[in-house]
Design an enzyme around this catalytic site. Structure first.
Site, PDB file in Angstrom:
ATOM      1  N   HIS A   1      37.058  43.786  40.182  1.00  0.00           N
ATOM      2  CA  HIS A   1      37.996  42.780  40.676  1.00  0.00           C
ATOM      3  C   HIS A   1      39.307  42.755  39.894  1.00  0.00           C
ATOM      4  O   HIS A   1      40.382  42.602  40.495  1.00  0.00           O
ATOM      5  CB  HIS A   1      37.314  41.391  40.756  1.00  0.00           C
ATOM      6  CG  HIS A   1      37.698  40.421  39.700  1.00  0.00           C
ATOM      7  ND1 HIS A   1      37.023  40.319  38.503  1.00  0.00           N
ATOM      8  CD2 HIS A   1      38.692  39.496  39.657  1.00  0.00           C
ATOM      9  CE1 HIS A   1      37.578  39.361  37.771  1.00  0.00           C
ATOM     10  NE2 HIS A   1      38.585  38.851  38.444  1.00  0.00           N
TER      11      HIS A   1
ATOM     12  N   SER B   1      36.870  35.734  33.932  1.00  0.00           N
ATOM     13  CA  SER B   1      35.821  36.733  33.737  1.00  0.00           C
ATOM     14  C   SER B   1      36.396  38.053  33.252  1.00  0.00           C
ATOM     15  O   SER B   1      35.765  38.757  32.458  1.00  0.00           O
ATOM     16  CB  SER B   1      35.006  36.939  35.024  1.00  0.00           C
ATOM     17  OG  SER B   1      35.832  37.309  36.102  1.00  0.00           O
ATOM     18  N   GLU B   2      37.621  38.413  33.695  1.00  0.00           N
ATOM     19  CA  GLU B   2      38.305  39.586  33.158  1.00  0.00           C
ATOM     20  C   GLU B   2      39.814  39.385  33.165  1.00  0.00           C
ATOM     21  O   GLU B   2      40.359  38.736  34.070  1.00  0.00           O
ATOM     22  CB  GLU B   2      37.981  40.866  33.943  1.00  0.00           C
ATOM     23  CG  GLU B   2      36.620  41.476  33.649  1.00  0.00           C
ATOM     24  CD  GLU B   2      35.644  41.264  34.777  1.00  0.00           C
ATOM     25  OE1 GLU B   2      34.449  41.536  34.585  1.00  0.00           O
ATOM     26  OE2 GLU B   2      36.077  40.811  35.851  1.00  0.00           O
ATOM     27  N   THR B   3      40.449  39.952  32.161  1.00  0.00           N
ATOM     28  CA  THR B   3      41.907  40.012  32.054  1.00  0.00           C
ATOM     29  C   THR B   3      42.287  41.480  31.906  1.00  0.00           C
ATOM     30  O   THR B   3      41.634  42.222  31.168  1.00  0.00           O
ATOM     31  CB  THR B   3      42.395  39.202  30.842  1.00  0.00           C
ATOM     32  OG1 THR B   3      42.035  37.825  31.015  1.00  0.00           O
ATOM     33  CG2 THR B   3      43.905  39.311  30.682  1.00  0.00           C
TER      34      THR B   3
END
Length: 283
Positions: A76, A46-48
């Site tokens: 997060h 979902s995120e990097t």
């Protein structure tokens, strides 16, 4: 061929393979924004997050990418990055520059000195009534029942829209129409249920390349503000927010808001993270 070391951490959990994973690229100075976007798509998380040298008052600077776009702030991945960076950062606090400003993290270490959790002071959200609430409720199949609170959008980097459910079983049974949600740009649909200091959350966001998120730290802060503003959660006390149960990635976030319904002074979000992989990307 360049090599970039990265760490995968499961965030808002202390159990591997639960919570929400994020990839943290520890030294991304040689990467262009376009390459970062390609890598985030390759990671398919979902995120990097990409760690860079600071430019202003921080210890580090970060850029955050979903599989489809860059975010000015997210909860997060930054908390996961703070726990990972705590391995080499000896101070109790870590200051992280984001496009929404510098975010301060208080690091928590275990008896062996390993960083296992963090608490962040998030950017203060701004909010307003969501002007496409009817479409959102249709996508959630809630046209008849509606929301238990006004449908409002909060912007603290991502744009989170909140819809209240009567109870946890109703929340768990949601099956959103992702095709309708995909027509609502630059937003994440967050549905919540609970009472007092215990809440459950689900987040859906085709606009950010996420069908359903396991733990949304920026939404945890914003929903705490939403609940406190409308008298459903106490100002100045920690609340627990559970997410990811329905997709088999249980997570626990803690949030605290200080201020009044008309003036928010601070938003804190806290949780654990655990490293589950270390690797090298060749590009």
């Amino acid at each position: 061929m360049a090599r970039y070391a990265y760490v995968v951490a499961d965030v808002f959990t202390d159990v591997p393979l639960q919570g929400n994973p994020t990839a943290v690229f520890l030294d991304a100075g040689g990467l262009s924004p376009a390459r970062m976007q390609q890598i985030a798509q390759e990671m398919h998380l979902s995120e990097t997050v990409f760690v860079l040298p600071p430019e202003n008052d921080g210890d580090v600077r970060v850029r955050i990418f979903t599989p489809v776009n860059e975010l000015p702030f997210a909860g997060h991945p930054t908390l996961g990055a703070a726990v990972v960076l705590g391995e080499s950062h000896e101070a109790k606090e870590l200051r992280m520059e984001t496009a929404k400003g510098t975010v301060t993290f208080e690091l928590q270490r275990d008896e062996a000195g390993r960083t296992v959790a963090a608490a962040m002071w998030q950017p203060l959200p701004v909010w307003r009534t969501y002007d496409r609430a009817d479409e959102l409720l249709a996508a959630l199949d809630l046209t008849d029942t509606g929301s238990t609170l006004p449908v409002e959008v909060y912007d603290n980097g991502p744009r989170h829209v909140f819809v209240g459910m009567d109870d946890v079983p109703a929340l768990s049974s949601l099956e959103p129409d992702q095709r309708i949600l995909a027509r609502l740009p630059d937003m994440a649909a967050n549905c919540f249920a609970g009472e007092g200091n215990g809440w459950r959350l689900r987040m859906f966001s085709p606009a950010y390349g996420v069908v359903e998120d396991a733990a949304t730290g920026s939404a945890a802060g914003a929903v705490a503000v939403h609940l406190a503003r409308h008298g459903l959660a106490p100002f100045g006390e920690w609340i627990d927010i559970r997410q990811g149960i329905e997709i088999g990635r249980p997570s626990t976030m803690r949030a605290r808001v200080t201020g009044t319904p008309h003036r928010i002074d601070a938003v804190q979000v806290a949780g654990s993270a655990v490293v589950v992989a270390r690797a090298t990307l060749f590009t």
